[in-house]
Design an enzyme around this catalytic site. Structure first.
Site, PDB file in Angstrom:
ATOM      1  N   LYS A  73      -2.169  40.589  31.450  1.00 47.83           N
ATOM      2  CA  LYS A  73      -2.855  39.740  32.429  1.00 47.83           C
ATOM      3  C   LYS A  73      -3.512  40.555  33.535  1.00 47.83           C
ATOM      4  O   LYS A  73      -4.496  40.120  34.128  1.00 47.83           O
ATOM      5  CB  LYS A  73      -1.864  38.773  33.075  1.00 47.83           C
ATOM      6  CG  LYS A  73      -0.986  38.029  32.109  1.00 47.83           C
ATOM      7  CD  LYS A  73      -1.729  36.939  31.386  1.00 47.83           C
ATOM      8  CE  LYS A  73      -0.808  36.199  30.442  1.00 47.83           C
ATOM      9  NZ  LYS A  73      -1.408  35.056  29.797  1.00 47.83           N
TER      10      LYS A  73
HETATM   11  C1  LIG Z   1       3.324  38.972  27.198  1.00 43.08           C
HETATM   12  C2  LIG Z   1       2.444  37.906  26.690  1.00 43.08           C
HETATM   13  N1  LIG Z   1       2.031  37.958  25.421  1.00 43.08           N
HETATM   14  C3  LIG Z   1       1.229  37.018  24.900  1.00 43.08           C
HETATM   15  C4  LIG Z   1       0.815  35.928  25.640  1.00 43.08           C
HETATM   16  C5  LIG Z   1      -0.112  34.932  25.005  1.00 43.08           C
HETATM   17  O1  LIG Z   1      -1.421  35.119  25.457  1.00 43.08           O
HETATM   18  P1  LIG Z   1      -2.464  33.916  25.450  1.00 43.08           P
HETATM   19  O2  LIG Z   1      -1.880  32.871  26.328  1.00 43.08           O
HETATM   20  O3  LIG Z   1      -3.707  34.471  25.993  1.00 43.08           O
HETATM   21  O4  LIG Z   1      -2.540  33.447  24.050  1.00 43.08           O
HETATM   22  C6  LIG Z   1       1.233  35.824  26.976  1.00 43.08           C
HETATM   23  C7  LIG Z   1       0.859  34.715  27.867  1.00 43.08           C
HETATM   24  O5  LIG Z   1       0.000  33.950  27.704  1.00 43.08           O
HETATM   25  C8  LIG Z   1       2.036  36.843  27.512  1.00 43.08           C
HETATM   26  O6  LIG Z   1       2.391  36.816  28.792  1.00 43.08           O
HETATM   27  N1  LIG Z   2       1.709  33.340  29.018  1.00 41.41           N
HETATM   28  C1  LIG Z   2       1.037  32.943  30.193  1.00 41.41           C
HETATM   29  C2  LIG Z   2       0.741  31.477  30.229  1.00 41.41           C
HETATM   30  C3  LIG Z   2      -0.485  31.191  31.030  1.00 41.41           C
HETATM   31  O1  LIG Z   2      -1.552  31.738  30.355  1.00 41.41           O
HETATM   32  P1  LIG Z   2      -3.001  31.967  30.934  1.00 41.41           P
HETATM   33  O2  LIG Z   2      -3.489  33.148  30.171  1.00 41.41           O
HETATM   34  O3  LIG Z   2      -3.736  30.730  30.668  1.00 41.41           O
HETATM   35  O4  LIG Z   2      -2.931  32.239  32.398  1.00 41.41           O
HETATM   36  C4  LIG Z   2       1.837  33.444  31.378  1.00 41.41           C
HETATM   37  O5  LIG Z   2       2.454  34.464  31.244  1.00 41.41           O
HETATM   38  O6  LIG Z   2       1.853  32.845  32.416  1.00 41.41           O
END
Ligand SMILES: Cc1ncc(COP(=O)(O)O)c(C=O)c1O
Ligand SMILES: N[C@@H](CCOP(=O)(O)O)C(=O)O
Length: 465
Positions: free
Chosen positions: A112
């Site tokens: 993120k």
């Molecule tokens: C460590 C981790 N891996 C994978 C994901 C999944 O990613 P996305 O929500 O973009 O599919 C998340 C949160 O969304 C995450 O925090």
């Molecule tokens: N896995 C995410 C969930 C929120 O996802 P986002 O990519 O839409 O912000 C988290 O860790 O908060």
């Protein structure tokens, strides 16, 4: 470049307005009106360039002149100077054709940070230009919250409110959100699960008087700015492995469908991607949907990969819009079904289009622990549980002679209990977070009710129109 809503009933916006809007006013998600493309020659020219240079080349068409090039370059440079690895997102080879793309070298040790550090600078810039302030809300299953708090802490044009599910994030994740000393940061433990938090955020956006009253903005991947920034590492990785003259496959641990949707965008922009593989944990709604064409919510199961304990996968709406050839009425119908009955069916033609682009697989809790253990034994590489899901599913989708890259979305030290139980190793936090577990916590606990959360935000936001 203009941005349109997936539900077709919100105003079309330019880049800066779409960025500040977060969610569209009709409840939809903004997407570019068309996909900008890079020729093979232009992609080849990215070889040997720094992450920052590639980011500028890939992202400029989306910004489309709304921010001066020199200002945008500075933001990119500053955002990625916060990363602890010179390559920003380094690639590690774990097998003859298997690679792990480490996305966790930012300040909060999750992928993120890649988008959030840039998003915070972009929003700050737009607010300063306009002489405005904004109230930012975000929902997190653990990682988005910490990354957003780190990126926005102390910025005086924004107040940030992060909703996380009480007791359902790892202790490290919780403290990354609750130990900020910045006065513009508010961590809110919601008595519910991640989907409750995300629904509350969407409801706040759909409450127009509240939205306008506090100048609401969002930092979840519903915000186009998040997706856009995540497109970059598909390009840096592919060119490092011989793209565009060779097709590369990617497996992505998936929850809210943002990260893998960024891969789809890279492909639409002309990057030759072979397989795009969705990897889920026991909360396998996406794997089931791709198999059956029915998107059907079930109760959320708590797993050792809590960030992926999600049922409502927001960005799937962006894919539906594409699969329905951008017919927003079909997206509206599907989303109304989801709201009413927790399910919708995807028409056959659209499902076929989705299946042409994506594969999917699931890792059980046993698979996750087994993968952490076996990868460590075979290669010496320590995975976090989310990345282990990716590696497990990637192994089932590899093609001989073709590179498969798994996105490593978090550092193992964010989930020490699960990693230790699977591998016997207690992963240490890096030095800058060494005292995290003894820092003082500050957060509020709220019931999952719109009025309660809105009242809290109203009382603490420093803006009222
Ligand atoms: C460590 C981790 N891996 C994978 C994901 C999944 O990613 P996305 O929500 O973009 O599919 C998340 C949160 O969304 C995450 O925090
Ligand atoms: N896995 C995410 C969930 C929120 O996802 P986002 O990519 O839409 O912000 C988290 O860790 O908060």
């Amino acid at each position: 470049m203009k941005y349109v809503s997936t539900r077709g009933e919100a105003p079309t916006l330019g880049f800066c307005d779409a960025l500040m809007a977060g969610l569209a006013r009709d409840g939809g998600l903004y997407v570019p009106k068309h996909w900008p493309t890079l020729t093979k020659k232009e992609i080849r020219a990215l070889r040997g360039k720094s992450y920052q240079e590639v980011a500028f080349a890939v992202l400029t068409p989306f910004v489309d002149g709304e921010i001066a090039d020199d200002k945008f370059r500075t933001m990119i440079d500053e955002a990625y100077a916060t990363f602890r690895h010179p390559a920003v997102t380094p690639l590690v080879q774990t097998g003859p054709n298997s690679f792990v793309l480490e996305l966790f070298h930012g300040t909060t040790l999750a992928f993120k940070d890649v988008a959030m550090q840039l998003l915070a600078r972009l929003m700050d810039y737009v607010l300063a230009e306009r002489g405005e302030r904004a109230t930012i809300v975000g929902a997190t299953s653990g990682d988005t919250g910490g990354a957003a708090i780190d990126a926005f802490a102390g910025r005086d044009r924004t107040d940030i409110f992060i909703l996380f599910p009480e007791g359902k994030v790892s202790p490290v994740q919780q403290r990354q959100m609750t130990t900020s000393t910045a006065s513009n940061v508010h961590a809110l433990a919601i008595k519910g699960n991640f989907d409750d938090c995300q629904n509350l955020v969407k409801e706040m956006f759909n409450d127009t008087p509240f939205r306008d009253g506090v100048a609401l903005s969002g930092v979840n991947s519903i915000n186009w700015g998040r997706i856009m920034a995540q497109v970059v590492y598909y390009f840096t990785t592919a060119v490092a492995l011989g793209g565009p003259d060779r097709k590369i496959s990617f497996t992505v641990p998936t929850g809210n469908f943002g990260d893998i949707f960024a891969g789809y965008v890279a492909k639409k922009m002309g990057l030759p991607i072979d397989r795009l593989v969705v990897a889920t944990n026991d909360n396998d709604i996406l794997a089931r949907t791709l198999k059956t064409g029915r998107y059907e919510m079930r109760a959320v199961k708590a797993t050792t990969s809590p960030s992926m304990d999600i049922q409502i996968s927001s960005n799937f709406e962006r894919l539906l819009f594409e699969a329905y050839d951008r017919d927003a009425s079909k997206v509206r119908l599907a989303m109304a079904g989801l709201k009413q009955s927790g399910a919708f069916e995807i028409e056959e033609k659209a499902l076929k289009a989705i299946k042409r682009e994506f594969r999917a697989g699931r890792a059980t809790e046993k698979d996750v622990a087994g993968t952490i253990k076996s990868v460590l034994a075979e290669t010496g590489y320590l995975l976090d549980p989310h990345s282990a899901i990716g590696v497990h599913v990637a192994a089932k989708n590899e093609k001989p002679g073709s590179p498969m890259v798994t996105l490593a979305t978090a550092h193992p030290a964010k989930f020490p209990a699960a990693v230790k139980s699977a591998s016997g190793i207690d992963p240490a936090l890096p030095t800058w977070l060494a005292d995290l577990m003894v820092r003082e916590e500050r957060f509020d606990i709220l019931e999952p009710e719109l009025k309660i959360v809105e009242t809290f935000v109203n009382e603490h936001a420093r803006i009222r129109n």
